[in-house]
Motif scaffolding. Structure first.
Motif, PDB file in Angstrom:
ATOM      1  N   THR A 157       0.830  -1.215   0.000  1.00 14.80           N
ATOM      2  CA  THR A 157       0.000   0.000   0.000  1.00 14.80           C
ATOM      3  C   THR A 157       0.857   1.255   0.000  1.00 14.80           C
ATOM      4  OG1 THR A 157      -0.108  -0.100   2.415  1.00 14.80           O
ATOM      5  CG2 THR A 157      -1.891  -1.148   1.172  1.00 14.80           C
ATOM      6  N   ASP A 158       2.095   1.143   0.434  1.00 12.52           N
ATOM      7  CA  ASP A 158       3.003   2.294   0.492  1.00 12.52           C
ATOM      8  C   ASP A 158       3.791   2.350  -0.808  1.00 12.52           C
ATOM      9  OD1 ASP A 158       4.503   4.428   1.271  1.00 12.52           O
ATOM     10  OD2 ASP A 158       5.873   3.255   2.517  1.00 12.52           O
ATOM     11  N   ARG A 159       3.150   2.774  -1.888  1.00 11.66           N
ATOM     12  CA  ARG A 159       3.747   2.681  -3.218  1.00 11.66           C
ATOM     13  C   ARG A 159       4.635   3.891  -3.507  1.00 11.66           C
ATOM     14  NH1 ARG A 159      -0.018  -0.657  -7.434  1.00 11.66           N
ATOM     15  NH2 ARG A 159      -0.433  -2.408  -6.053  1.00 11.66           N
ATOM     16  N   ILE A 160       5.773   3.938  -2.833  1.00  7.98           N
ATOM     17  CA  ILE A 160       6.752   4.972  -3.137  1.00  7.98           C
ATOM     18  C   ILE A 160       7.198   4.829  -4.583  1.00  7.98           C
ATOM     19  CG2 ILE A 160       8.986   5.933  -2.510  1.00  7.98           C
ATOM     20  CD1 ILE A 160       8.627   4.529   0.225  1.00  7.98           C
ATOM     21  N   LEU A 161       7.610   3.615  -4.946  1.00  8.65           N
ATOM     22  CA  LEU A 161       7.981   3.288  -6.314  1.00  8.65           C
ATOM     23  C   LEU A 161       7.692   1.819  -6.525  1.00  8.65           C
ATOM     24  CD1 LEU A 161       9.299   3.576  -9.096  1.00  8.65           C
ATOM     25  CD2 LEU A 161      11.520   3.241  -8.014  1.00  8.65           C
ATOM     26  N   PHE A 162       6.649   1.539  -7.282  1.00  2.00           N
ATOM     27  CA  PHE A 162       6.339   0.160  -7.623  1.00  2.00           C
ATOM     28  C   PHE A 162       7.008  -0.101  -8.958  1.00  2.00           C
ATOM     29  CE2 PHE A 162       2.914  -3.277  -7.392  1.00  2.00           C
ATOM     30  CZ  PHE A 162       3.445  -3.814  -6.233  1.00  2.00           C
ATOM     31  N   ALA A 163       8.185  -0.769  -8.924  1.00  2.00           N
ATOM     32  CA  ALA A 163       9.035  -0.877 -10.115  1.00  2.00           C
ATOM     33  C   ALA A 163       8.989  -2.270 -10.713  1.00  2.00           C
ATOM     34  CB  ALA A 163      10.473  -0.511  -9.760  1.00  2.00           C
ATOM     35  N   ASN A 164       9.117  -2.311 -12.028  1.00  2.00           N
ATOM     36  CA  ASN A 164       9.327  -3.558 -12.761  1.00  2.00           C
ATOM     37  C   ASN A 164      10.644  -3.439 -13.512  1.00  2.00           C
ATOM     38  OD1 ASN A 164       6.913  -5.466 -12.503  1.00  2.00           O
ATOM     39  ND2 ASN A 164       5.901  -3.523 -12.860  1.00  2.00           N
TER      40      ASN A 164
END
Length: 444
Positions: free
Chosen positions: A190-197
């Motif tokens: 829930t704490d999406r500072i940086l949701f990276a791929n």
């Protein structure tokens, strides 16, 4: 009786050596005659691997190796010397199956009738991770990794993104420094500072960039001059371009640096591909392609105007599912457009010409500097290579068999490999996702 000083004998010895060298040069050093064609007769040995010494015999090669080129298929060999009738060279790495040897001198080009039997030698080892599906920094032997996507800079730093095991973030792995360190990390989804791929590096500057998956405009940069401190950057779209991105399909899993025009490219799940100026952050939608989730994205350094993409099994139209496609960035909406390269029909396995090859959930893709593409074939539990001349081979792992085992290409095992990255030397790093390890594949 005449006595000679030692200096006299030294001078005589030097003159003898110089004279013999000049005579040898005049005998074996045959210059190229541009009025005559080159002639090829034979080569030895007839088979071998990378960096094998090879002798190429013929006539009228000349002695200036700066004016001679030798190719194994399309891959250029390193030359050591030439005496005019014989070239001494080293077999290049990964020239493709049964390469044809060609010699070019000036405008003259000839190929030997027989092909060279190239033997691929590969070895898989484990860099870090112990099978525990979580993230824990530390020394390579103690760290825990659950990585999905990888990228490398020119200094040997491996960058990994992860989003499983209760945390998500981006980490740096360095073999020489024996360390795994997080660059950005969060403890809950829930704490999406940086949701990276997917990650990308400009290898001329070392700048690492990751796109925030679920926010249209947001990406993050990590500058090595700032010890890779994460900085949020917002792309500057026109209102019409920004509003054209379908909100329900706003997800952008990848961003890729393109050395051809020094811009970044990202793709949204609604099929739109955007071009971003990394300095001004100005962004423009340049192409509308098939919709659907994405597995991988990469630029071919040998042809840096080509953007390659692998799409999910939910892609539409269906002919783009589980395949490798390409977009020509020089004219993204031209006649070539967005096109699939391998055969339709995913969830299968077939090596051979790319047009006939099949993959099973192909995920991350990366290239070496010679234009060979490496594919993490997730569903087949193996690493595949698409050579510069579009031949697909399995270079590590056993198709259809999952497991964990280091060693040669035949005995090595993977379990749903997800990410790949290639360094300047051509070594391949693999995020072996379901084994929770980072593996290394050295091919010669």
């Amino acid at each position: 009786m005449i006595l000679f000083r030692p200096q006299f004998y030294l001078m005589v010895a030097i003159l003898v050596v110089l004279t013999s060298c000049e005579q040898k040069e005049s005998i074996v050093g045959k210059e190229h005659d541009p009025n005559k064609s080159i002639v090829l007769t034979s080569f030895f040995p007839r088979e071998g691997g990378a960096r094998e010494k090879i002798l190429l015999d013929g006539e009228n090669f000349g002695v200036d190796i700066s004016k001679i080129k030798v190719f194994f298929n399309k891959t250029q060999a390193t030359l050591i010397s030439s005496n005019g009738d014989r070239i001494y060279a080293l077999v290049p790495r990964l020239p493709g199956a049964d390469p044809k040897i060609s010699i070019v001198v000036g405008k003259d080009s000839m190929s030997y009738e027989n092909t060279f039997n190239y033997r691929t030698q590969a070895q898989v080892s484990t860099v870090t991770g112990n099978g525990v599906k979580s993230f824990k920094p530390g020394m390579l032997s103690e760290a825990e990794v659950y990585g999905k996507y990888l990228e490398l800079d020119a200094e040997g730093n491996i960058f990994m993104s992860w989003r499983d095991g209760g945390t998500f973030g981006v980490a740096r792995i360095n073999e020489l420094q024996n360390i795994v360190t997080p660059l950005i990390e969060a403890n809950t989804a829930t704490d999406r500072i940086l949701f990276a791929n997917g990650l990308t590096v400009d290898r001329s500057t070392g700048m690492l960039t990751a796109s925030h998956e679920s926010v249209k405009e947001v990406m993050f940069t990590f500058d090595p001059r700032e010890a890779w401190y994460p900085r949020q950057k917002n792309m500057k779209y026109s209102s019409s371009d920004l509003n054209s991105i379908v909100e329900a399909d706003r997800y952008k899993n990848f961003i890729t640096y393109c050395p051809y025009n020094k811009h970044l490219y990202t793709r949204y799940r609604d099929g739109k591909i955007a071009k971003i100026n990394p300095e001004t952050l100005q962004a423009t939608i340049v192409h509308q392609g098939p919709i659907g989730s994405q597995y991988g994205q990469a630029i071919n350094p040998a042809k840096p105007w080509l953007l390659y993409i692998t799409l999910h099994s939910n892609a539409s139209p269906i002919e783009y599912r589980q395949g490798i496609s390409v977009l020509d960035l020089r004219d993204p909406n031209g006649s070539g457009g967005f096109k699939r390269l391998n055969a339709p029909g995913g969830s299968s396995f077939r090596d051979g010409p790319l047009a006939d090859a099949l993959f099973n959930y192909p995920k991350d893709i990366k290239f070496d500097n010679s234009g060979n593409m490496f594919v993490a074939d997730y569903g087949n539990h193996c690493i595949r290579m698409v050579s510069a001349d579009d031949m697909v081979t399995t270079v590590a792992g056993q198709p259809g068999k999952s497991g964990y085992k280091d060693g040669g290409p035949v005995e090595s095992l993977f379990n749903q490999p997800w990410g790949v990255a290639v360094n300047e030397q051509g070594d391949i790093y693999i995020a072996d996702w379901n084994n929770a390890r980072i593996r290394k594949l050295v091919i010669e």
